[in-house]
Design a protein around this motif. Structure first.
Motif, PDB file in Angstrom:
ATOM      1  N   VAL A   8       0.902  -3.392  -3.111  1.00 55.84           N
ATOM      2  CA  VAL A   8       2.104  -3.631  -2.224  1.00 55.84           C
ATOM      3  C   VAL A   8       1.290  -3.885  -0.812  1.00 55.84           C
ATOM      4  CG1 VAL A   8       4.241  -2.654  -0.965  1.00 55.84           C
ATOM      5  CG2 VAL A   8       3.918  -2.373  -3.287  1.00 55.84           C
ATOM      6  N   LEU A   9       0.305  -3.086  -0.333  1.00 51.50           N
ATOM      7  CA  LEU A   9      -0.069  -3.202   0.716  1.00 51.50           C
ATOM      8  C   LEU A   9      -1.233  -4.294   0.821  1.00 51.50           C
ATOM      9  CD1 LEU A   9      -0.664   0.591   1.717  1.00 51.50           C
ATOM     10  CD2 LEU A   9       1.131  -1.020   2.259  1.00 51.50           C
ATOM     11  N   GLN A  10      -1.742  -4.742  -0.340  1.00 49.36           N
ATOM     12  CA  GLN A  10      -2.813  -5.773  -0.423  1.00 49.36           C
ATOM     13  C   GLN A  10      -3.971  -5.949   0.455  1.00 49.36           C
ATOM     14  OE1 GLN A  10      -0.147  -9.342  -0.158  1.00 49.36           O
ATOM     15  NE2 GLN A  10       0.089  -9.198  -2.426  1.00 49.36           N
ATOM     16  N   PRO A  11      -4.759  -4.656   0.668  1.00 50.69           N
ATOM     17  CA  PRO A  11      -5.552  -4.678   1.350  1.00 50.69           C
ATOM     18  C   PRO A  11      -6.608  -5.622   1.165  1.00 50.69           C
ATOM     19  CG  PRO A  11      -5.857  -3.011  -0.437  1.00 50.69           C
ATOM     20  CD  PRO A  11      -4.518  -3.478  -0.524  1.00 50.69           C
ATOM     21  N   PRO A  12      -7.659  -6.094   2.175  1.00 50.00           N
ATOM     22  CA  PRO A  12      -8.712  -7.019   1.775  1.00 50.00           C
ATOM     23  C   PRO A  12      -9.750  -6.474   0.858  1.00 50.00           C
ATOM     24  CG  PRO A  12      -8.421  -6.671   4.295  1.00 50.00           C
ATOM     25  CD  PRO A  12      -7.426  -5.485   3.486  1.00 50.00           C
ATOM     26  N   GLU A  13     -10.170  -7.302   0.158  1.00 50.86           N
ATOM     27  CA  GLU A  13     -11.118  -6.976  -1.071  1.00 50.86           C
ATOM     28  C   GLU A  13     -12.664  -6.472  -0.344  1.00 50.86           C
ATOM     29  OE1 GLU A  13     -10.504  -6.578  -4.088  1.00 50.86           O
ATOM     30  OE2 GLU A  13      -8.462  -7.226  -3.812  1.00 50.86           O
ATOM     31  N   LEU A  14     -13.071  -5.439  -1.148  1.00 46.83           N
ATOM     32  CA  LEU A  14     -14.392  -4.901  -0.494  1.00 46.83           C
ATOM     33  C   LEU A  14     -15.419  -5.855  -1.286  1.00 46.83           C
ATOM     34  CD1 LEU A  14     -13.870  -1.074  -0.556  1.00 46.83           C
ATOM     35  CD2 LEU A  14     -14.607  -2.480   1.283  1.00 46.83           C
ATOM     36  N   ALA A  15     -16.540  -5.954  -0.281  1.00 47.04           N
ATOM     37  CA  ALA A  15     -18.034  -6.575  -0.798  1.00 47.04           C
ATOM     38  C   ALA A  15     -18.448  -5.625  -1.761  1.00 47.04           C
ATOM     39  CB  ALA A  15     -18.628  -7.233   0.118  1.00 47.04           C
ATOM     40  N   ASP A  32      -2.085  -0.092  17.746  1.00 44.62           N
ATOM     41  CA  ASP A  32      -3.555   0.197  17.522  1.00 44.62           C
ATOM     42  C   ASP A  32      -4.310  -0.802  17.608  1.00 44.62           C
ATOM     43  OD1 ASP A  32      -5.445   1.055  15.151  1.00 44.62           O
ATOM     44  OD2 ASP A  32      -5.808   2.349  16.792  1.00 44.62           O
ATOM     45  N   GLY A  33      -3.751  -1.985  16.853  1.00 40.73           N
ATOM     46  CA  GLY A  33      -4.432  -3.286  16.792  1.00 40.73           C
ATOM     47  C   GLY A  33      -5.156  -3.438  15.613  1.00 40.73           C
ATOM     48  N   ASN A  34      -5.614  -2.236  14.862  1.00 42.43           N
ATOM     49  CA  ASN A  34      -6.500  -2.348  13.641  1.00 42.43           C
ATOM     50  C   ASN A  34      -5.739  -1.982  12.315  1.00 42.43           C
ATOM     51  OD1 ASN A  34      -8.982  -2.766  15.025  1.00 42.43           O
ATOM     52  ND2 ASN A  34      -8.823  -0.632  15.531  1.00 42.43           N
ATOM     53  N   VAL A  35      -4.404  -1.923  12.362  1.00 40.54           N
ATOM     54  CA  VAL A  35      -3.524  -1.646  11.284  1.00 40.54           C
ATOM     55  C   VAL A  35      -2.641  -2.631  11.101  1.00 40.54           C
ATOM     56  CG1 VAL A  35      -1.605  -0.176  10.368  1.00 40.54           C
ATOM     57  CG2 VAL A  35      -3.701   0.847  11.630  1.00 40.54           C
ATOM     58  N   SER A  36      -2.443  -2.934   9.899  1.00 40.11           N
ATOM     59  CA  SER A  36      -1.878  -4.006   9.173  1.00 40.11           C
ATOM     60  C   SER A  36      -0.213  -3.599   8.615  1.00 40.11           C
ATOM     61  CB  SER A  36      -2.166  -4.876   8.218  1.00 40.11           C
ATOM     62  OG  SER A  36      -2.931  -4.204   7.101  1.00 40.11           O
ATOM     63  N   LEU A  37      -0.143  -3.635   7.323  1.00 41.97           N
ATOM     64  CA  LEU A  37       1.191  -2.961   6.839  1.00 41.97           C
ATOM     65  C   LEU A  37       0.955  -1.464   6.684  1.00 41.97           C
ATOM     66  CD1 LEU A  37       1.801  -5.371   3.789  1.00 41.97           C
ATOM     67  CD2 LEU A  37       2.627  -5.392   5.963  1.00 41.97           C
ATOM     68  N   ILE A  38       2.085  -0.663   6.642  1.00 44.78           N
ATOM     69  CA  ILE A  38       1.945   0.671   6.929  1.00 44.78           C
ATOM     70  C   ILE A  38       2.902   1.330   5.573  1.00 44.78           C
ATOM     71  CG2 ILE A  38       2.855   2.795   8.185  1.00 44.78           C
ATOM     72  CD1 ILE A  38       2.303   1.265  10.854  1.00 44.78           C
ATOM     73  N   ARG A  68      -9.941  -8.173  11.156  1.00 45.66           N
ATOM     74  CA  ARG A  68      -9.105  -7.933   9.817  1.00 45.66           C
ATOM     75  C   ARG A  68      -8.426  -6.748   9.926  1.00 45.66           C
ATOM     76  NH1 ARG A  68     -11.636 -10.159   4.402  1.00 45.66           N
ATOM     77  NH2 ARG A  68      -9.622 -10.081   4.082  1.00 45.66           N
ATOM     78  N   PRO A  69      -7.394  -6.573  10.340  1.00 42.26           N
ATOM     79  CA  PRO A  69      -6.815  -5.092  10.403  1.00 42.26           C
ATOM     80  C   PRO A  69      -6.720  -4.677   9.028  1.00 42.26           C
ATOM     81  CG  PRO A  69      -5.276  -6.587  10.993  1.00 42.26           C
ATOM     82  CD  PRO A  69      -6.462  -7.486  10.827  1.00 42.26           C
ATOM     83  N   LEU A  70      -6.831  -3.419   8.618  1.00 46.72           N
ATOM     84  CA  LEU A  70      -6.449  -2.668   7.177  1.00 46.72           C
ATOM     85  C   LEU A  70      -5.169  -2.094   7.295  1.00 46.72           C
ATOM     86  CD1 LEU A  70     -10.127  -0.930   6.729  1.00 46.72           C
ATOM     87  CD2 LEU A  70      -9.297  -3.494   6.039  1.00 46.72           C
ATOM     88  N   PRO A  71      -4.685  -1.986   6.158  1.00 44.06           N
ATOM     89  CA  PRO A  71      -3.325  -1.218   5.966  1.00 44.06           C
ATOM     90  C   PRO A  71      -3.598   0.160   6.104  1.00 44.06           C
ATOM     91  CG  PRO A  71      -4.202  -1.877   3.684  1.00 44.06           C
ATOM     92  CD  PRO A  71      -5.077  -2.737   4.626  1.00 44.06           C
ATOM     93  N   CYS A  72      -2.637   0.943   6.243  1.00 43.33           N
ATOM     94  CA  CYS A  72      -2.597   2.508   6.521  1.00 43.33           C
ATOM     95  C   CYS A  72      -1.435   3.080   5.804  1.00 43.33           C
ATOM     96  CB  CYS A  72      -2.574   2.815   8.159  1.00 43.33           C
ATOM     97  SG  CYS A  72      -2.623   4.399   8.420  1.00 43.33           S
ATOM     98  N   VAL A  73      -1.744   4.253   5.329  1.00 42.71           N
ATOM     99  CA  VAL A  73      -0.688   4.951   4.708  1.00 42.71           C
ATOM    100  C   VAL A  73      -0.656   6.313   5.663  1.00 42.71           C
ATOM    101  CG1 VAL A  73      -0.299   6.545   2.817  1.00 42.71           C
ATOM    102  CG2 VAL A  73      -0.897   4.065   2.354  1.00 42.71           C
ATOM    103  N   VAL A  74       0.411   6.870   6.037  1.00 37.07           N
ATOM    104  CA  VAL A  74       0.602   8.170   6.587  1.00 37.07           C
ATOM    105  C   VAL A  74       1.095   9.117   5.862  1.00 37.07           C
ATOM    106  CG1 VAL A  74       1.998   9.157   8.479  1.00 37.07           C
ATOM    107  CG2 VAL A  74       1.419   6.631   8.605  1.00 37.07           C
TER     108      VAL A  74
END
Length: 364
Positions: free
Chosen positions: A281-288, A131-137, A63-69
């Motif tokens: 906008v980036l819609q990250p996966p919800e945290l438990a 990187d493989g671990n990043v979804s939306l930027i 489950r890659p996570l969104p990233c903000v630069v």
């Protein structure tokens, strides 16, 4: 005149120690452990860019996570991204930050106020894509960093969202305003000649044309969703710069104005708005929701690793000497006390026979 040229291409370079001025290698924030991964990226000119990527210690590989630069100002560095990390990490959004070429600890001789920095940002985005671990930027830039983000975003429609804090609309217009605002010792009829001199000098030294840095033109071809921010009393890059860009911008847009000036710490409601914007906008996966029972609140505490234990579980109270930070706003205050946002020192604006003297401070 040379002072004005250096003001553009060689402002004071931010000095910092990564071991003391960045967020810790591992830290606990709102019940979750995060880490700082330091790395290097090469730009197209062969300069080494010093970078850091803040991310959770434990994460799902599938489950890659969104990233903000985060993109700093003209005398800034990657240490300026600490506030952004505190704001966005609890929303399951990672933060990547860099020293642009010519800034901080990165290679390169000159700052170009967005011209070369745009290519630095391209190199970083290309790294994140592989990187493989990043979804939306997404991109979050302040001043020069905002200009850089806008210029790059217009060329890369895959960028999902941008926050642009106090960008300038046109560098030549800004220079004309600075001459008036800060009383540069130039007769008005010579100002345009001085601008032409500086244009040639900058082209010779730093290999870019100051007349190309017009973000209004860029805004007319950019469709990335954007949130503008500008301080009401900014007398360096006046709010009308953001307003002009906003009017020309063709994508989804919104603007927030807040009290303060160009260098003022940004208010919490502004950070909250940025968090909501990127989350939507980036819609990250919800945290438990953490289930560990503790004697303190794991959702509202920030601790550096080593402050009280080195375990990944939150299963014991902090030691008496540990200072806990009870909310995001308090964590940001702690970061600001540790290292304030970078500022620029610009040479005296009074006539003199030397190349040095007093200063006023502003980051671009």
């Amino acid at each position: 005149m040379e002072q004005l040229v250096n003001f553009i291409i060689r402002p004071p370079r931010a000095e910092y120690n990564p071991e003391h001025d960045l967020l810790e290698q591992e830290f606990l924030l709102k019940g979750r452990w995060y880490q700082r991964k330091d790395l290097e990226v090469k730009n197209s000119r062969g300069d080494t860019l010093k970078c850091s990527h803040y991310m959770p210690v434990e994460r799902s590989q599938d489950r890659p996570l969104p990233c903000v630069v985060y993109c700093h100002g003209n005398s800034g560095c990657r240490a300026d991204a600490s506030e952004a990390a505190i704001v966005l990490l609890p929303s399951n959004i990672t933060i990547f930050t860099l020293d642009f070429s010519g800034s901080g600890l990165s290679g390169g001789e000159y700052v170009t106020l967005g011209s070369n920095e745009k290519d630095d940002l391209k190199a970083v985005v290309e790294y994140l894509r592989t990187d493989g671990n990043v979804s939306l930027i997404g991109l979050w830039g302040r001043s020069m960093g905002a200009v850089t983000s806008l210029m790059y975003g217009a060329e890369d429609p895959s960028i999902a969202a941008m926050v642009l804090d106090s960008p300038f609309s046109d560098l030549v217009d800004l220079m004309m305003e600075l001459v008036d605002t800060y009383k540069f010792p130039l007769p008005k009829f010579t100002i345009k000649f001085a601008i032409q001199y500086m244009r040639r000098a900058v082209q010779k030294k730093a290999k870019f044309d100051i007349t190309d840095l017009n973000t209004i033109k860029v805004a007319k071809s950019c469709f990335v969703p954007v949130l503008f921010g500008h301080a009401i009393d900014d007398d360096f890059i006046h709010p009308h710069h953001s307003e002009r860009i906003y009017e020309a911008y063709v994508g989804d847009k919104n603007m927030i104005k807040f009290e303060g000036d160009h260098n003022s710490p940004r208010p919490q409601f502004y950070f909250d708005s940025i968090n909501i914007f990127f989350h939507n906008v980036l819609q990250p996966p919800e945290l438990a929701v953490p289930t560990t029972t503790t004697l303190f609140d794991p959702l509202n505490d920030y601790f550096a690793k080593g402050s009280w234990n080195t375990k990944k579980e939150v299963n014991s109270p902090p030691s008496p000497e540990l200072k806990s930070i009870a909310a995001t706003s308090d964590a940001i205050s702690e970061v600001r006390m540790k290292r304030p946002m970078s500022r620029t020192e610009v040479g005296s604006l009074e006539p003199c026979d030397c190349s040095c003297s007093g200063s006023f401070q502003h980051p671009i």
